[in-house]
Structures are given as C-alpha cells and as structure tokens.
Design an enzyme around this catalytic site. Structure first.
Site, PDB file in Angstrom:
ATOM      1  N   PHE A 130      53.790  16.667  33.281  1.00 16.01           N
ATOM      2  CA  PHE A 130      54.949  15.885  32.857  1.00 16.01           C
ATOM      3  C   PHE A 130      56.201  16.688  33.185  1.00 16.01           C
ATOM      4  CE2 PHE A 130      58.361  14.502  30.097  1.00 16.01           C
ATOM      5  CZ  PHE A 130      58.339  13.137  30.329  1.00 16.01           C
ATOM      6  N   ASP A 158      57.635  25.081  35.173  1.00 12.49           N
ATOM      7  CA  ASP A 158      58.361  24.213  34.247  1.00 12.49           C
ATOM      8  C   ASP A 158      58.083  24.726  32.836  1.00 12.49           C
ATOM      9  OD1 ASP A 158      59.200  22.276  32.448  1.00 12.49           O
ATOM     10  OD2 ASP A 158      58.588  20.583  33.705  1.00 12.49           O
ATOM     11  N   LYS A 212      64.563  21.685  26.295  1.00 11.72           N
ATOM     12  CA  LYS A 212      64.152  21.469  24.903  1.00 11.72           C
ATOM     13  C   LYS A 212      64.722  22.444  23.871  1.00 11.72           C
ATOM     14  CE  LYS A 212      60.497  18.223  25.349  1.00 11.72           C
ATOM     15  NZ  LYS A 212      59.977  17.995  26.677  1.00 11.72           N
TER      16      LYS A 212
END
Ligand SMILES: *Cc1c(COP(=O)(O)O)cnc(C)c1O
Length: 398
Positions: free
Chosen positions: A134, A219, A253
C-alpha cells in the site's frame, strides 16, 4: 445543545463523499491516549489515527509548537525558506545517519509521488514493488499499490510497475534487472495486516537493487518515526539484520503527530536528481507542519519513547496472545497485529468499540493496533483485562 452521534452521522452522509463508508462514531475531543465521541462515550485509542498520533491527543508540546509557530510565521511560499523547514530536514538526515536531501509534502501519497518522479530521473522507468503493498491513493501512488480493488476503477495507471511476492528475496532477484529504476518495499506491510518479512529481506533487497544499478526505496510512511521502536524500521534490530542504507525513504503519518506532513528523503546522488522546476508543492514544508514535526522528534527523544513503545508493545502483544483465540502475533514497537482463530476481525473491532477500545481490522482475521508511542501502561492493563470479554462478545471461537 450539541448534536449526537446519530445526528452528525446523518449530516455526514448528506454532505461528504462516501469514500470511507459510514463513520464508526463521531469524535469530538481527545486527551492523551483517550478520545470522546459526540454522545460522551470515552475510548482508549489503540489505533492512534492509524499510526499518526505519535504523542497521543492534545500533547502540550505539540500544541505549543504549532501555536507559537502560527503566531510567528504560519505560511510562506517555496520562493522563501524557513528555519523550521531547514532544521527539520537536518534532523531527519541526522536520524537517517547518512548524507541525504529532503523534499517535504503534505501526505504519504505525495511523498511517494515525489519519490516516484525522482526515480524517473535515473533514466529508467521500471519499479519493482510487492504484492500486498500500500503506497497511497493518488494516481502515481496507486500505480505502486498492488490491491486490484483499489486499482481497477482508475486504470490506466502510470505503467512499468511489476509486483513480486513480499518477503521473497528470490522473487526480487528474478524481477530486478538493468532497466529497474527502483525496488520499492515497506519494511513492514501495515495495510496488508502487519506483515513482517524475514530478517534478511531488506539487506537482500539492497544487494539485489544495487547489483543492478537500481535504487532501494523504502516506504516508511507507516513504520517510520519511532513506530516500531526505532527511528526507522530498517534500523530496528528487532526486524532487520542490518545494516541497510536505503537510497530513498518516504515518511508521513506519525512525523508531525497529526499535523499533515510527508517527506521524501534521498541519499547521496539520488538526492540531487531533481533540478529546479522538476517538482513542487504549495504547502509542503510549511513552517507550522515542520515545527510540529520538530516537537514530535524532541518529545520522542526526551521522553525515551522508542524504548517505551518497545516495552508497551511487548505488553500489548502479550495481553492479546494471552487468550488462545489469538493464534499469532506480529509486529514491533507499537505497530502490532493479532491474528484471530477465525475471520471475526470486524466483529472484534465492533465489540472492542462497545467496550471502549478503538482497534482496526486490516484483514478479515487480523486486528491492528498502532496507538500513541506514549501509551500509558494503565491503558495496556485495561485492554488486557477487557480483551477476553471482547472476543466472547464478538463470537470468536477457540
Ligand atoms: C498511509 C500510507 C500511505 C499513504 O499515506 P497518505 O498520507 O494516506 O497519503 C503510503 N504508504 C504507506 C505504507 C502507508 O501506510
């Protein structure tokens, strides 16, 4: 009179696009690791805005940093520079531990877009990514995301992306060639349900990428900034037989504890692949977001939250696994997955919410927890005490 959950939910349905399905509740206030909904119900927030609220809700240091920065200098354009932006870039490079350059964005998807464009500047176009990945919802980030259900309605997507089995170095070996611009992996797959690869996977990915002149792009949008008990998951001795030195790292995040920010870090030569005019953003690197991120980094450091997250994570996993209806535990720090004996994760999330705990079900049989890094031990104890009854209520059988 303030509105109830039911009233807000009806207004939500009448005014917002239905991209997320109906909200699980409508939250009005947060303090530390606790949040309250519009009906006045209190919850222990074990999801932390999906690995975002690193310092919990309303942390005084974060509030002060944002307030002071907004009072001093809230926004400038990227024709100009600001001290928080420059200081934050320097701090992130120092934490990475290798020479690098930073591009700031407003979100994870945008950090990946920046990195995706950066890889094109190698003169190669192929990206080798992984199944279950993702990387976000913009067209470029979606092209890197494997899930068919997310991709299909929006095809054609930017091309030359291939997907290989996650955690499988031999599959990477077979797919990576001299046309490959970058190998893109998450150190732990968060959205796929907290999937932890073998300890030698990242070192192998690095070796394979570099043997082919390709970049290693990690990532760390979900795993970075202390989430796994290390500043970066690729530096965590709990997860990786290091050392790993990625060429590109993307963050977002938890970086500013809830203020929108993302970052693309690129080491050595790859940090110099963009020329003026190649990329840009209006808000990215905004002084307020940068000041928030600096406060988050300061508090993690000063309050010893890497060690705290590791210790509380072990306790949370032990609490979950104490019930035999949990058949497997995964993760490190405070990015945790509990595998149930059957496909009851959605029911468990609902039962937990009724019992005053916010959880998430990334797959039908797995529960994910990503609470604040400063989660108090008392909240772990409360969860431990409530967990068996939550499983009963959800109808999970042994
Ligand atoms: C959340 C996430 C993204 C996307 O970030 P947004 O801020 O939602 O765009 C990308 N990659 C990973 C690994 C994520 O967890």
């Amino acid at each position: 009179m303030s509105a109830t959950n039911a009233e807000w939910t009806e207004r939500y349905a009448g005014s917002l696009m239905n991209t997320f399905g109906p909200p699980k509740t409508v939250l009005v206030r947060g303090e530390g690791a606790h949040v309250w909904d519009a009906d006045g119900r209190e919850y222990v927030d074990l999801l932390g805005g999906i690995a975002v609220n690193a310092l919990g809700h309303g942390h005084p240091r974060l509030v002060a940093a944002v307030t002071e920065q907004l009072q001093t200098l809230g926004h400038i354009s990227n024709f100009f520079a600001s001290a928080p932006q420059i200081t934050l870039a320097e701090r992130l490079v120092a934490l990475l531990g290798t020479e690098a350059r930073v591009f700031f964005t407003n979100s994870g998807a945008e950090a990946n877009e920046a990195a995706f464009k950066l890889t094109r500047r190698t003169g190669r176009t192929r990206i080798v990514a992984t199944e279950g990945s993702f990387h976000g919802r913009t067209m470029g980030a979606l092209a890197l995301t494997s899930k068919q259900a997310y991709r299909e309605p929006f095809e054609p997507l930017p091309g030359d992306v291939v997907f290989v089995r996650y955690g499988d170095a031999a599959a990477l070996e077979a797919a990576v060639d001299r046309d490959t611009a970058a190998v893109l992996v998450e150190p732990v797959q968060g959205e796929a349900g907290v999937v932890v690869p073998p300890r030698d996977y990242l070192p192998s990915a690095q070796r394979i990428a570099h043997a082919n002149g390709a970049l290693l792009w990690l990532d760390e949008i979900q795993t970075g900034v202390g989430r796994t008990g290390a500043w970066f998951a690729h530096q965590s001795p709990a997860l990786v037989d290091g050392p790993v030195v990625p060429d590109i790292v993307t963050l977002a995040k938890g970086l500013a504890g809830g203020i929108p920010i993302g970052a693309c870090l690129a080491t050595h030569g790859s940090g110099k692949l963009f020329d003026p005019g190649n990329h840009g953003t209006t808000f990215g690197g905004n002084p307020v977001a940068a000041a928030a991120a600096l406060a988050v980094l300061d508090v993690i450091e000063e309050e010893g939250l890497l060690a705290h997250a590791t210790a509380q994570g072990e306790r949370l996993l032990a609490a979950g696994a104490a019930d035999p209806r949990v058949v497997e535990t995964r993760g490190a720090g405070l990015l945790l997955g509990l595998t149930l004996s059957g496909p009851k994760a959605a029911e468990v999330v609902a039962a937990a919410q009724d019992a005053g705990f916010l959880l998430n079900a990334p797959t039908p049989e797995r529960i994910r927890m990503a609470p604040p890094l400063n989660l108090p031990e008392a909240d772990v104890a409360a969860f431990a005490a409530a967990w068996p009854a939550i499983l009963d209520r959800a109808g999970v059988s042994a």
